[in-house]
Write an enzyme that holds these catalytic residues in place. Structure first.
Site: not given
Length: 158
Positions: A48, A53-55, A58
């Site tokens: 998401k 974690g995704c930031t 990325a």
């Protein structure tokens, strides 16, 4: 999950990567087949936009993007978030690579990306060579930044 564990119906190393056409954060479409014969593709599925974690993942891909380009690879991040959400996520974090919207999760399903604890969409990276063949799969929900290291290690072997 190990890097090469097979799930029923999932893509494995040596398989032809399923082609796709998805909307992107820039309002256009991306097709995997557009890169065939031109570039390798680092296709990473993440849960998401705007989650910690995704930031971090990325931003790791962002910080190494030039290295991926020098290795002849394009990075494509995929989640079920909308193109508008991707656009905001990309702007906020200065992401130079493609973010594709897999609303409904059809691409995630065709690649066999597992869920974590049956709830969270999985975090899996596929390294696809210029011929469209999957050369490496790395799955780790809880080590998001390791996906970049794994991808670069494999691309250097091409």
């Amino acid at each position: 999950m190990s890097t090469q564990e097979r799930t029923s119906g999932s893509v494995t190393v040596g398989d032809q990567a399923p082609d796709f056409t998805l909307p992107t954060s820039k309002g256009d479409k991306v097709n995997l087949s557009d890169f065939q014969g031109q570039k390798s593709v680092v296709l990473y599925f993440y849960p998401k936009d705007d989650t910690p974690g995704c930031t971090a993942e990325a931003c790791s891909f962002r910080d190494s993007y030039e290295v991926f380009q020098e290795a002849g690879a394009e990075v494509i991040g995929v989640s079920s978030d909308s193109s508008e959400s991707h656009e905001n996520f990309a702007k906020k974090n200065n992401l130079p690579f493609i973010l594709a919207s897999d609303e409904g999760g059809a691409l995630r399903k065709s690649y066999g990306v597992p869920s974590t604890l049956g709830l969270l969409p999985g975090r899996v990276t596929y390294i696809i060579d210029k011929q469209g063949v999957v050369r490496h799969i790395f799955s780790s929900q809880f080590a998001p930044q390791k996906h970049v290291d794994e991808a670069l290690k494999i691309l250097k072997q091409f």
